[in-house]
Design an enzyme around this catalytic site. Structure first.
Site, PDB file in Angstrom:
ATOM      1  N   ARG A  35      -2.947 -13.362  -1.206  1.00 57.27           N
ATOM      2  CA  ARG A  35      -4.233 -13.957  -0.802  1.00 57.27           C
ATOM      3  C   ARG A  35      -4.406 -15.365  -1.371  1.00 57.27           C
ATOM      4  NH1 ARG A  35      -7.882  -8.479  -1.035  1.00 57.27           N
ATOM      5  NH2 ARG A  35      -7.753  -8.087   1.196  1.00 57.27           N
ATOM      6  N   LYS A 199      -8.108   8.004   4.145  1.00 59.39           N
ATOM      7  CA  LYS A 199      -9.122   8.757   4.884  1.00 59.39           C
ATOM      8  C   LYS A 199      -9.309   8.280   6.316  1.00 59.39           C
ATOM      9  CE  LYS A 199     -11.821   9.576   0.762  1.00 59.39           C
ATOM     10  NZ  LYS A 199     -13.068   9.286   0.095  1.00 59.39           N
ATOM     11  N   GLY A 355      -5.173  -4.190   2.450  1.00 61.26           N
ATOM     12  CA  GLY A 355      -4.681  -4.512   1.110  1.00 61.26           C
ATOM     13  C   GLY A 355      -3.499  -3.676   0.660  1.00 61.26           C
ATOM     14  N   GLY A 378     -10.667  -4.329   6.190  1.00 57.64           N
ATOM     15  CA  GLY A 378     -11.936  -4.020   6.870  1.00 57.64           C
ATOM     16  C   GLY A 378     -12.292  -5.055   7.922  1.00 57.64           C
TER      17      GLY A 378
HETATM   18  P1  AMP Z   1      -6.612   2.913   2.829  1.00 60.99           P
HETATM   19  O1  AMP Z   1      -7.348   1.980   1.917  1.00 60.99           O
HETATM   20  O2  AMP Z   1      -7.505   3.848   3.585  1.00 60.99           O
HETATM   21  O3  AMP Z   1      -5.574   2.234   3.677  1.00 60.99           O
HETATM   22  O4  AMP Z   1      -5.845   3.900   1.858  1.00 60.99           O
HETATM   23  C1  AMP Z   1      -4.821   3.447   1.026  1.00 60.99           C
HETATM   24  C2  AMP Z   1      -4.575   4.512   0.009  1.00 60.99           C
HETATM   25  O5  AMP Z   1      -4.183   5.705   0.651  1.00 60.99           O
HETATM   26  C3  AMP Z   1      -3.488   4.156  -0.966  1.00 60.99           C
HETATM   27  O6  AMP Z   1      -4.061   4.020  -2.235  1.00 60.99           O
HETATM   28  C4  AMP Z   1      -2.569   5.375  -0.919  1.00 60.99           C
HETATM   29  O7  AMP Z   1      -2.203   5.793  -2.200  1.00 60.99           O
HETATM   30  C5  AMP Z   1      -3.429   6.439  -0.270  1.00 60.99           C
HETATM   31  N1  AMP Z   1      -2.619   7.473   0.385  1.00 60.99           N
HETATM   32  C6  AMP Z   1      -1.622   7.305   1.264  1.00 60.99           C
HETATM   33  N2  AMP Z   1      -1.091   8.482   1.598  1.00 60.99           N
HETATM   34  C7  AMP Z   1      -1.754   9.433   0.910  1.00 60.99           C
HETATM   35  C8  AMP Z   1      -1.646  10.861   0.820  1.00 60.99           C
HETATM   36  N3  AMP Z   1      -0.740  11.539   1.528  1.00 60.99           N
HETATM   37  N4  AMP Z   1      -2.502  11.503  -0.001  1.00 60.99           N
HETATM   38  C9  AMP Z   1      -3.419  10.813  -0.706  1.00 60.99           C
HETATM   39  N5  AMP Z   1      -3.569   9.477  -0.671  1.00 60.99           N
HETATM   40  C10 AMP Z   1      -2.748   8.792   0.135  1.00 60.99           C
END
Ligand code: AMP
Length: 401
Positions: A35, A199, A355, A378
């Site tokens: 960044r 999520k 990120g 986002g």
């Molecule tokens: P996001 O910000 O929604 O893109 O989520 C990113 C995060 O998702 C990262 O910190 C990853 O560690 C987490 N992540 C990816 N795969 C998994 C999984 N199978 N179980 C739990 N967390 C996960």
């Protein structure tokens, strides 16, 4: 509208909203400076054309007020090195000290202000706070794409204190918008979307919208388990959003009516916890034991996903395939990353944002082998939801004060 190239910055103090929201390790060393590097062309342009730069940014979420771990002072040495200028630092973004330092700034000099979010008034979009920031400078440039979906004081409200000739976007925002538009308005098919991360709750709106555009949507990461559970699969102790099972079901139904192919992982790398040196194994997703979690997609899933990716002509990727912060769970993301690189070599247009995904791509050394790496997560998703970003609207479509 003025642009950075048609403006004269000589002897002007230019306030630049940058996104220096980088990750710091326990020794306050920057772990990924993407960044910062992406903001350099705008800063350098201002300096080269005889202006001085006052940089302002947020860093993290200092919800309990000022804290050392969120201080932008940790960035000063690295930024000074990158710019080859000794960057000055103001311990507060507003107040007497920053005003004094800003007024003494000479052409070619750079002043970095302390974290904007040390004041709750930043996120509240407080007008007086925005005005105090605006008073520091003659011109305003917004180059912080990562927060453009937020209507905060420093990126949206502040624009009303500058006339049209003195407010503009920086090179980074211009580039981000150009790439996002290219992907949204000019779809080359097959168009494959890869979503992962923790999520589905943050990504529901964009997924609904992408069902109107994509040919394939690949699900990995934690979010895949909510879909698998919604289809009746017992996913052990894996991350599942129980309150989103209905949404997952409905997305799967809609996909059928719209002829979009959804792809879920068939196998996973599982472990009892996310810990270094923990024992891992690979199982089919129907066989995850109750005390185990799926923490990365397995090799069968990675291969299936790669085949789809390699035959795609347009690829959008947000969200990692596993818990990449730990090397035990990075292989799925690596295989997918390699497939995106290969598709890109074969002429596909690939855009990666978010990120954690960008950090993983950098860690794997793949960033310069894809078409575009966005600094937004986002913000990018909000654009793909079809919405106008408040910080973009504030400059391109200003409301009279
Ligand atoms: P996001 O910000 O929604 O893109 O989520 C990113 C995060 O998702 C990262 O910190 C990853 O560690 C987490 N992540 C990816 N795969 C998994 C999984 N199978 N179980 C739990 N967390 C996960």
């Amino acid at each position: 509208m003025k642009t950075i190239d048609t403006s004269d910055f000589s002897n002007k103090k230019v306030l630049i909203r940058v996104d220096f929201n980088v990750r710091l390790d326990e020794q306050f060393q920057i772990t990924d400076d993407t960044r910062i590097r992406m903001a350099l062309p705008t800063i350098q342009k201002v300096l080269a054309s005889g202006g001085s730069a006052i940089l302002m940014s947020h860093l993290g979420r200092p919800d309990n007020g000022p804290a050392d771990e969120f201080s932008l002072k940790h960035l000063v040495p690295h930024l000074s090195k990158l710019l080859d200028v000794e960057v000055k630092f103001a311990k507060d973004c507003v107040g007497k000290e920053s005003a004094g330092m800003a007024s003494k700034l000479q052409p070619g000099e750079v002043l970095l202000l302390e974290n904007l979010r040390f004041h709750v008034r930043e996120n509240m979009g407080d007008e007086d706070f925005a005005k105090s920031l605006a008073n520091l400078a003659d011109s305003y440039i917004n180059d912080a794409f990562g927060v453009a979906h937020r209507g905060h004081a420093s990126n949206t409200v502040i624009t009303k204190y500058f006339n049209d000739d003195n407010k503009m976007f920086g090179y980074l925002i211009a580039k981000e918008l150009e790439n996002a538009e290219k992907m949204m308005n000019n779809i080359t098919r097959p168009f494959t979307v890869i979503v992962g991360g923790a999520k589905i709750s943050d990504k529901i709106l964009v997924l609904e919208r992408l069902l109107d555009q994509a040919d394939h949507i690949i699900f990995g990461g934690g979010m895949a388990f909510t879909f698998l559970r919604a289809s009746g699969v017992d996913t052990g102790n894996s991350l599942v959003e129980e309150d989103r099972l209905d949404v997952a079901k409905s997305l799967m139904e809609t996909a059928k009516t719209k002829n979009v192919q959804l792809h879920f992982p068939q196998d996973s790398v599982i472990a009892a916890a996310v810990e270094d040196n923990i024992e891992t194994s690979i199982v089919d997703n129907t066989e995850i034991p109750p005390d185990m979690m799926g923490l990365d997609i397995g090799p069968v899933a990675a291969q299936n996903f790669s085949d789809i990716i390699k035959s795609s002509k347009q690829i959008l990727w947000n969200g990692t395939m596993g818990v990449c912060e730990n090397d035990l769970f990075i292989n799925g993301t690596k295989t997918i990353g390699d497939a995106v690189v290969e598709a890109t070599k074969n002429g596909a247009y690939s855009l990666i944002g978010g990120g954690d995904t960008v950090a993983a791509i950098n860690k794997l050394g793949l960033a310069d082998k894809v078409s575009y790496v966005s600094t937004g997560g986002g913000a990018l998703l909000t654009l793909f939801e079809g919405k106008v970003l408040p910080a973009i609207k504030a400059i391109s479509d200003p409301v009279p004060a």
